[in-house]
Design a protein around this motif. Structure first.
Motif, PDB file in Angstrom:
ATOM      1  N   LEU A   1       0.843  -1.282   0.094  1.00 61.56           N
ATOM      2  CA  LEU A   1      -0.026   0.029   0.108  1.00 61.56           C
ATOM      3  C   LEU A   1       0.920   1.492   0.062  1.00 61.56           C
ATOM      4  O   LEU A   1       1.975   1.260   0.608  1.00 61.56           O
ATOM      5  CB  LEU A   1      -0.750  -0.046   1.283  1.00 61.56           C
ATOM      6  N   GLN A   2       0.264   2.340  -0.614  1.00 61.12           N
ATOM      7  CA  GLN A   2       1.063   3.634  -0.726  1.00 61.12           C
ATOM      8  C   GLN A   2       0.267   4.487   0.446  1.00 61.12           C
ATOM      9  O   GLN A   2      -0.532   5.035   0.076  1.00 61.12           O
ATOM     10  CB  GLN A   2       0.791   4.242  -2.141  1.00 61.12           C
ATOM     11  N   ILE A   3       1.234   4.412   1.670  1.00 67.15           N
ATOM     12  CA  ILE A   3       0.587   5.241   2.782  1.00 67.15           C
ATOM     13  C   ILE A   3       1.942   5.987   3.169  1.00 67.15           C
ATOM     14  O   ILE A   3       2.951   5.506   3.642  1.00 67.15           O
ATOM     15  CB  ILE A   3       0.371   4.075   4.016  1.00 67.15           C
ATOM     16  N   ARG A   4       1.666   7.301   3.346  1.00 65.42           N
ATOM     17  CA  ARG A   4       2.565   8.346   3.700  1.00 65.42           C
ATOM     18  C   ARG A   4       2.638   8.560   5.203  1.00 65.42           C
ATOM     19  O   ARG A   4       1.715   8.103   5.753  1.00 65.42           O
ATOM     20  CB  ARG A   4       2.560   9.433   3.031  1.00 65.42           C
ATOM     21  N   PRO A   5       3.816   8.777   5.785  1.00 66.13           N
ATOM     22  CA  PRO A   5       3.966   9.055   7.480  1.00 66.13           C
ATOM     23  C   PRO A   5       2.868  10.398   7.610  1.00 66.13           C
ATOM     24  O   PRO A   5       2.488  11.294   6.982  1.00 66.13           O
ATOM     25  CB  PRO A   5       5.301   9.467   7.387  1.00 66.13           C
ATOM     26  N   CYS A   6       2.548  10.221   8.725  1.00 65.53           N
ATOM     27  CA  CYS A   6       1.797  11.423   9.541  1.00 65.53           C
ATOM     28  C   CYS A   6       2.698  12.523   9.565  1.00 65.53           C
ATOM     29  O   CYS A   6       3.875  12.427   9.821  1.00 65.53           O
ATOM     30  CB  CYS A   6       1.289  11.077  11.053  1.00 65.53           C
TER      31      CYS A   6
ATOM     32  N   ALA B   1       9.016  -0.381   9.991  1.00 69.49           N
ATOM     33  CA  ALA B   1       8.463   1.260   9.599  1.00 69.49           C
ATOM     34  C   ALA B   1       7.247   1.179   8.930  1.00 69.49           C
ATOM     35  O   ALA B   1       6.435   1.879   9.003  1.00 69.49           O
ATOM     36  CB  ALA B   1       9.567   1.779   8.832  1.00 69.49           C
ATOM     37  N   GLN B   2       6.930   0.013   8.407  1.00 69.79           N
ATOM     38  CA  GLN B   2       5.788  -0.045   7.553  1.00 69.79           C
ATOM     39  C   GLN B   2       4.423  -0.166   8.404  1.00 69.79           C
ATOM     40  O   GLN B   2       3.435   0.490   8.229  1.00 69.79           O
ATOM     41  CB  GLN B   2       5.459  -1.343   6.738  1.00 69.79           C
TER      42      GLN B   2
END
Length: 176
Positions: free
Chosen positions: A42-47, A91-92
């Motif tokens: 999945l393409q999930i960016r950090p907060c 990290a994911q």
């Protein structure tokens, strides 16, 4: 019961996969519905810490975390699955948990169940101390009910994990 597995290993066919699949198998055989997310897909960016969400609104980032949010808020249980990376979660997985910020209160109000599945090459008795502490803090903060942990000591490869006692423990936890 609806269960979401957040599988945080970038090695999709590694040791973490073995535990996640055994948990899933046990849970489905017990009649539960399981939705598994391999977070590396999945393409999930950090907060960003912008707090535009007000800690309970929509996140300004429009990425695939919206899929996770919907699944978590529809679930009765969250399973955190991770390899041990420098004595913490991957990290994911951490990125997804950080994004809970935008719906903390919704999770807290649900009184969901949770479990931790983790693997490590190391087999020292202190190997999982930091991860266990972090997980227990999440359980407390998010108002979750811990259903158990499977901590796979000495699970450096898929083969090592498959030939250990930990897949059976994950199956039994899922089945319960």
């Amino acid at each position: 019961m609806k269960i979401v597995i957040l599988q945080g290993s970038p090695n999709k066919k590694g040791s973490t996969d073995v535990l996640a699949e055994q948990f899933r198998k046990g849970a489905e055989e017990a009649g539960h519905t399981v939705q598994r997310f391999d977070l590396t897909d999945l393409q999930i960016r950090p907060c960003t810490g912008c707090v535009s969400c007000g800690y309970e609104g929509p996140c300004v980032q429009k990425d695939e975390n919206q899929i996770i949010r919907q699944a978590v808020l529809e679930a009765d249980m969250i399973v955190f699955a991770t390899p041990l990376y420098y004595y913490g979660m991957s990290a994911q997985l951490k990125t997804v948990i950080d994004r809970f910020c935008a719906y903390n209160s919704s999770i807290q109000r649900k009184h969901m169940k949770s479990a931790l599945l983790a693997v490590a090459w190391n087999s020292d008795d202190w190997t999982f101390e930091a991860l266990e502490s972090h997980y227990k803090t999440l359980v407390r903060y998010l108002n979750l009910t811990d259903m158990g942990m499977v901590l796979g000591y000495g699970c450096g490869t898929r083969s090592m994990t498959e030939h250990s006692r930990f897949p059976q423990q994950a199956y039994v936890l899922g089945n319960s």
